[in-house]
Design an enzyme around this catalytic site. Structure first.
Site, PDB file in Angstrom:
ATOM      1  N   GLY A  43       0.665  -1.286  -0.019  1.00  0.00           N
ATOM      2  CA  GLY A  43      -0.155   0.098  -0.056  1.00  0.00           C
ATOM      3  C   GLY A  43       0.860   1.221  -0.036  1.00  0.00           C
ATOM      4  CD  GLU A  98       0.658   1.176   6.905  1.00  0.00           C
ATOM      5  OE1 GLU A  98       0.892   1.075   5.622  1.00  0.00           O
ATOM      6  OE2 GLU A  98       0.376   0.144   7.591  1.00  0.00           O
ATOM      7  CG  ASP A  99      -1.720   1.962   3.119  1.00  0.00           C
ATOM      8  OD1 ASP A  99      -1.234   1.610   4.504  1.00  0.00           O
ATOM      9  OD2 ASP A  99      -1.908   1.180   2.376  1.00  0.00           O
ATOM     10  CG  ASP A 102      -8.719   0.459  10.441  1.00  0.00           C
ATOM     11  OD1 ASP A 102      -9.453   1.310  11.391  1.00  0.00           O
ATOM     12  OD2 ASP A 102      -9.332  -0.307  10.340  1.00  0.00           O
ATOM     13  CG  PHE A 151     -12.877  -0.823   3.099  1.00  0.00           C
ATOM     14  CD1 PHE A 151     -11.807  -1.313   4.076  1.00  0.00           C
ATOM     15  CD2 PHE A 151     -12.693  -1.006   1.684  1.00  0.00           C
ATOM     16  CE1 PHE A 151     -10.845  -2.257   3.128  1.00  0.00           C
ATOM     17  CE2 PHE A 151     -11.839  -1.634   1.178  1.00  0.00           C
ATOM     18  CZ  PHE A 151     -11.014  -2.210   1.950  1.00  0.00           C
ATOM     19  CB  VAL A 152     -10.589   4.655   1.791  1.00  0.00           C
ATOM     20  CG1 VAL A 152     -11.666   5.725   2.790  1.00  0.00           C
ATOM     21  CG2 VAL A 152      -9.315   4.627   2.909  1.00  0.00           C
ATOM     22  CG  ASP A 158      -5.786  -4.238  -1.264  1.00  0.00           C
ATOM     23  OD1 ASP A 158      -5.474  -3.862  -0.343  1.00  0.00           O
ATOM     24  OD2 ASP A 158      -6.043  -5.542  -1.492  1.00  0.00           O
TER      25      ASP A 158
END
Ligand code: 5GP
Length: 179
Positions: A43, A98-99, A102, A151-152, A158
């Site tokens: 990611g 990091e993307d 969460d 949730f993106v 992905d």
């Protein structure tokens, strides 16, 4: 593919601005060091590329592959290392790239591991932060944008390996994952 997106949460232009500002900040904060930018695959790839364009100091780029999702839209909370570092981090300043943060489980686990291996410092630069999703206590040091608990996908993120190539971050239409 674009038709599967319900709404755009972070536009291409906004991502550019975030990367420019964060790159400048990191260049300043680490001007007396040669840090390792450690990307978490897969990611991190677009963010790593966009961010490091704006980093003006000497730095190294390394990668690890970790997973906590195993497909689907919910974190399993069980962090697995699929591809590990091949060099020592002893005495080094590390910035994990990091993307999204969460539950916090991935970053908490990897940060502790890097300290255990002798890193001098470990900080986290993330494009997105979903504080409402936290299950463990974790605070990122550099945050591009705080987003709601949705949730993106896109810009590296992905859904079942698809949508990483979207140039923006968006929310999928529920019909896509209810299929
Ligand atoms: P954490 O360990 O903080 O729960 O999650 C970190 C990883 O979970 C991220 O690197 C990313 O791979 C995945 N993740 C968390 N939230 C989302 C999301 O909204 N969309 C996607 N595609 N992946 C997510």
């Amino acid at each position: 593919m674009h038709n599967d997106i319900e709404k755009i949460l972070v536009s291409e232009a906004e991502i550019d601005t975030i990367c420019k500002e964060m790159g400048k900040q990191l260049s300043n904060d680490y001007k007396d060091s040669t840090p390792i930018f450690l990307g978490l695959l897969k990611g991190c790839v677009p963010f790593m590329a966009a961010l490091t364009k704006h980093v003006t100091i000497y730095m190294e780029q390394l990668y690890m592959a970790v997973s906590s999702y195993h497909g689907g839209i919910k974190s399993s909370g069980d962090v697995k290392i699929k591809y590990d570092l091949e060099v020592s981090v002893k005495g080094r300043d590390i910035i994990i790239v990091e993307d999204i943060v969460d539950t916090g489980a991935t970053l908490k686990t990897i940060s502790a591991l890097l300290y255990h291996r002798g890193a001098k410092s470990v900080k986290v630069a993330t494009l997105l932060d979903k504080p409402a999703g936290r299950l463990v206590e974790f605070t990122a040091d550099y945050v591009g944008k705080v987003i709601p608990k949705e949730f993106v996908v896109g810009f590296g993120l992905d859904y079942n390996e698809l949508y990483r190539n979207l140039p923006y971050v968006g929310v999928l239409k529920p019909s896509v994952y209810q299929k």
